[in-house]
Motif scaffolding. Structure first.
Motif, PDB file in Angstrom:
ATOM      1  N   ALA A   1      12.955 -13.487 -12.768  1.00 23.90           N
ATOM      2  CA  ALA A   1      11.969 -12.483 -13.183  1.00 23.90           C
ATOM      3  C   ALA A   1      10.788 -12.390 -12.214  1.00 23.90           C
ATOM      4  N   PRO A   2      10.266 -13.516 -11.686  1.00 24.38           N
ATOM      5  CA  PRO A   2       9.202 -13.399 -10.679  1.00 24.38           C
ATOM      6  C   PRO A   2       9.601 -12.588  -9.453  1.00 24.38           C
ATOM      7  N   THR A   3      10.870 -12.607  -9.087  1.00 20.81           N
ATOM      8  CA  THR A   3      11.300 -11.787  -7.951  1.00 20.81           C
ATOM      9  C   THR A   3      11.168 -10.306  -8.272  1.00 20.81           C
ATOM     10  N   ARG A   4      11.579  -9.904  -9.473  1.00 18.56           N
ATOM     11  CA  ARG A   4      11.400  -8.508  -9.860  1.00 18.56           C
ATOM     12  C   ARG A   4       9.926  -8.128  -9.842  1.00 18.56           C
ATOM     13  N   ALA A   5       9.074  -9.007 -10.369  1.00 19.79           N
ATOM     14  CA  ALA A   5       7.635  -8.737 -10.378  1.00 19.79           C
ATOM     15  C   ALA A   5       7.093  -8.638  -8.966  1.00 19.79           C
ATOM     16  N   ALA A   6       7.539  -9.518  -8.074  1.00 18.20           N
ATOM     17  CA  ALA A   6       7.048  -9.498  -6.698  1.00 18.20           C
ATOM     18  C   ALA A   6       7.366  -8.180  -6.011  1.00 18.20           C
ATOM     19  N   GLY A   7       8.531  -7.606  -6.293  1.00 16.06           N
ATOM     20  CA  GLY A   7       8.867  -6.317  -5.695  1.00 16.06           C
ATOM     21  C   GLY A   7       7.858  -5.246  -6.068  1.00 16.06           C
ATOM     22  N   TRP A   8       7.513  -5.167  -7.350  1.00 16.07           N
ATOM     23  CA  TRP A   8       6.533  -4.176  -7.793  1.00 16.07           C
ATOM     24  C   TRP A   8       5.146  -4.455  -7.211  1.00 16.07           C
ATOM     25  N   ILE A   9       4.763  -5.727  -7.138  1.00 17.64           N
ATOM     26  CA  ILE A   9       3.432  -6.079  -6.614  1.00 17.64           C
ATOM     27  C   ILE A   9       3.317  -5.696  -5.141  1.00 17.64           C
ATOM     28  N   LEU A  10       4.313  -6.048  -4.351  1.00 18.12           N
ATOM     29  CA  LEU A  10       4.258  -5.743  -2.914  1.00 18.12           C
ATOM     30  C   LEU A  10       4.303  -4.238  -2.678  1.00 18.12           C
ATOM     31  N   LEU A  11       5.054  -3.514  -3.510  1.00 17.65           N
ATOM     32  CA  LEU A  11       5.064  -2.058  -3.404  1.00 17.65           C
ATOM     33  C   LEU A  11       3.663  -1.498  -3.674  1.00 17.65           C
ATOM     34  N   HIS A  12       2.949  -2.054  -4.639  1.00 16.02           N
ATOM     35  CA  HIS A  12       1.595  -1.583  -4.924  1.00 16.02           C
ATOM     36  C   HIS A  12       0.613  -1.947  -3.809  1.00 16.02           C
ATOM     37  N   LEU A  13       0.819  -3.076  -3.147  1.00 14.46           N
ATOM     38  CA  LEU A  13      -0.028  -3.382  -1.990  1.00 14.46           C
ATOM     39  C   LEU A  13       0.167  -2.330  -0.901  1.00 14.46           C
ATOM     40  N   ALA A  14       1.403  -1.864  -0.739  1.00 12.68           N
ATOM     41  CA  ALA A  14       1.674  -0.833   0.269  1.00 12.68           C
ATOM     42  C   ALA A  14       1.074   0.511  -0.141  1.00 12.68           C
ATOM     43  N   ARG A  15       1.117   0.842  -1.426  1.00 14.42           N
ATOM     44  CA  ARG A  15       0.670   2.159  -1.885  1.00 14.42           C
ATOM     45  C   ARG A  15      -0.838   2.228  -2.144  1.00 14.42           C
ATOM     46  N   HIS A  16      -1.481   1.093  -2.240  1.00 14.04           N
ATOM     47  CA  HIS A  16      -2.920   1.067  -2.546  1.00 14.04           C
ATOM     48  C   HIS A  16      -3.629   0.188  -1.511  1.00 14.04           C
ATOM     49  N   PRO A  17      -3.791   0.705  -0.299  1.00 12.15           N
ATOM     50  CA  PRO A  17      -4.353  -0.125   0.775  1.00 12.15           C
ATOM     51  C   PRO A  17      -5.760  -0.627   0.496  1.00 12.15           C
ATOM     52  N   GLN A  18      -6.572   0.124  -0.238  1.00 13.57           N
ATOM     53  CA  GLN A  18      -7.911  -0.369  -0.551  1.00 13.57           C
ATOM     54  C   GLN A  18      -7.843  -1.589  -1.463  1.00 13.57           C
TER      55      GLN A  18
END
Length: 440
Positions: free
Chosen positions: A246-263
Motif C-alpha cells: 500500500a505505501p507503494t501505491r501512496a508513493a505514486g500519488w505523492i510523487l505525481l503531486h510533487l510534479a504537478r504542484h512545483p510550489q
C-alpha cells in the motif's frame, strides 16, 4: 425487512456499470443518494465519514472477512489458535507502535535518502517499480534487521504472488480449487517460510532475539509465555508484503503531486534542508519538524487513499445511518468518497495541504480521515507507513524537481481493482543543484 427503510438505489447502477468506472459511480452514488446507497440487492456502499466510521468501529456487527491472503500452510505443525493469533498481533504491535518507529527513524531515513540518490536524472523512470524496491528494502529491514538481505528476494516473490492472485478474472473459483495462481502463492509462501524458519530457530537458540518486529514476536509474554513457532511464522508473509504494498501505491500519488504542484514541492524541499547530511543521524525530532511535508502526504492520502474501498459483511440485522441492513449483506466502506464530504473538508476536491496545518483542519472525528482505516482493524503499520512516506517525500523533493512526460494524455492509468494506484506512472527528475531551497 421493511423495504421502505432500505438505502436508496442509484439509478442506472448495478455491477455492470460499477465495473466500467468504479470511482465515477462511487462519486455519483454519494452525490445523488447520500450517506449510504444500494449498489445491488444486499450490497450497500457507506459513502460518507459517519457511516464509514461506524462500520469500521462496529467489528462485531461488520467483521472483516476471514480470508487472509496468505492462509496457514497445510502440513505445518497446526494452525495457530485464536488466542495465539491475538498474542501474535499484540507482539507485532510492540514493534510497530509509534514509539518503536521513532526509535529506528534513522534506518528509515537512510532508505528514503537512497531512493532519491538512485533516481537517474533527465530520463523518465517507472516510479512504482522504483518506489516498491526501496520501500520493500525499508520495510523488510524494519521487520527483520540484519536478516533482511536473506529474506528480501522471497518478499519480492510474495508480492508477485499477491499480484497474480488478485488479478481480475472472469471466473470466481471456490477457495478450495487449486488454481495456478493459488498454487504459485503457496509455493512462494512456502519458500518464504522455509527461509524464515531457520532464522527464528537461530535467534531462539542463541538468545539474541533482536530489537526488530521479529524479535518482539519471539520475546516471551509474561502472561502467555513464548509464542509457538507456527504462530510466529503464520502472519509474517502478510505483514511483510503489507509494509511496502500500500505505501507503494501512496508513493505514486505523492510523487505525481510533487510534479504537478512545483510550489508545494519547493516548500517541501525547503523544509527538508533541515534534515541531517547523514540520514542515519535523523531523529524523530527532525521528522516532527517536517510539518508541511507530513501535511502534503496526508492531503494526498485524503484525496487518493491507497485502500479506497473496504469490504465488510453484516453478521445480523442492524441499523446504519437510519437504514436497516439485513444479516449477510455486504457493506462497501468507501474512504474515497468519505474524504470528499464537504461537511468534513472544506473545498474537498482541491489539493490543499495547508488544511492539515491548523487545528480546524484536523477534525477530532477519526472517521474524517480513513486512509489507514480505523477501529479494531485499523492498519497496524500506520506509524511506519507515515514515516516512510514522509521521509521519501522530503528526500526526493530535496534532491530533485519532478515532471511528467510531455503530451496531452496522462502518462499512467488509474487502477481501482485492488487499491487505488497510478499504473505505468513515469516521471522525470532534474537535480535541484546548489540552489536548492534552504530551510529558513
Amino acid at each position: 425487512m421493511d423495504r421502505m427503510n432500505e438505502p436508496p438505489r442509484l439509478s442506472g447502477g448495478g455491477f455492470a456499470a460499477w465495473s466500467r468506472d468504479r470511482l465515477a459511480m462511487a462519486r455519483r452514488g454519494a452525490d445523488e443518494c447520500g450517506d449510504v446507497w444500494q449498489l445491488e440487492p444486499g450490497v450497500y456502499v457507506a459513502a460518507t465519514a459517519g457511516p464509514c466510521g461506524a462500520v469500521l468501529h462496529r467489528a462485531q456487527d461488520f467483521p472483516k472477512a476471514p480470508s487472509p491472503l496468505f492462509p496457514p500452510l497445510k502440513g505445518s505443525n497446526g494452525a495457530p489458535t485464536a488466542a495465539e493469533r491475538t498474542h501474535a498481533h499484540a507482539a507485532r504491535m510492540r514493534g510497530l507502535r509509534a514509539q518503536a518507529v521513532a526509535a529506528r527513524i534513522g534506518e528509515i531515513a537512510t532508505g528514503a535518502a537512497l531512493f532519491a540518490e538512485r533516481w537517474p536524472t533527465d530520463r523518465d523512470v517507472d516510479v512504482l517499480s522504483a518506489a516498491r524496491h526501496t520501500l520493500a528494502e525499508i520495510g523488510v529491514r524494519y521487520l527483520f534487521s540484519e536478516d533482511a538481505a536473506t529474506l528480501l528476494p522471497f518478499a519480492a516473490q510474495l508480492f508477485l504472488a499477491r499480484e497474480v492472485l488478485v488479478r481480475p478474472s472472469r471466473w470466481e473459483w471456490p477457495r478450495w480449487v487449486p488454481t495456478p495462481a493459488r498454487r504459485f502463492r503457496t509455493r512462494q509462501q512456502t519458500a518464504f517460510t522455509d527461509a524464515l524458519r531457520p532464522i527464528v530457530r537461530r535467534r531462539l537458540s542463541s538468545g539474541r532475539l533482536g530489537d526488530d518486529v521479529l524479535g518482539q514476536m519471539l520475546l516471551p509474554s509474561a502472561r502467555y509465555g513464548p509464542l509457538p513457532e507456527e504462530a510466529v511464522l503464520d502472519t509474517l508473509p502478510g505483514i511483510t508484503v503489507a509494509t511496502f504494498e500500500a505505501p507503494t501505491r501512496a508513493a505514486g500519488w505523492i510523487l505525481l503531486h510533487l510534479a504537478r504542484h512545483p510550489q508545494a514541492a519547493d516548500r517541501v524541499a525547503a523544509e527538508a534542508a533541515s534534515l541531517p547530511a547523514d540520514p542515519a543521524a535523523t531523529t524523530s525530532a527532525h521528522v516532527d519538524g517536517l510539518r508541511y511535508t507530513r501535511a502534503l502526504v496526508r492531503e494526498v492520502l485524503r484525496l487518493y487513499p491507497p485502500s479506497w474501498l473496504l469490504t465488510r459483511r453484516a453478521t445480523r440485522q442492524t441499523q446504519l445511518a437510519d437504514y436497516t441492513i439485513d444479516a449477510g449483506s455486504t457493506v462497501l466502506v468507501c474512504p474515497y468518497t468519505a474524504h470528499r464530504d464537504a461537511r468534513e473538508h472544506a473545498d474537498p476536491d482541491r489539493f490543499r495541504p495547508e488544511r492539515w496545518l491548523t487545528a480546524a483542519g484536523s477534525p477530532e472525528d477519526a472517521g474524517a480521515f480513513l486512509s489507514f482505516g480505523t477501529g479494531p482493524h485499523g492498519c497496524e503499520g500506520t506509524a511506519l507507513a507515515m514515516a516512510m512516506l514522509t521521509l521519501l517525500t522530503a528526500h526526493t523533493a530535496r534532491c530533485h524537481r519532478l515532471s511528467e512526460p510531455p503530451g496531452p494524455e496522462p502518462g499512467y492509468q488509474v487502477t481501482t481493482f485492488e487499491g487505488l494506484a497510478t499504473a505505468g506512472l513515469r516521471l522525470r527528475a532534474t537535480a535541484r543543484g546548489p540552489d536548492r531551497p534552504r530551510s529558513p
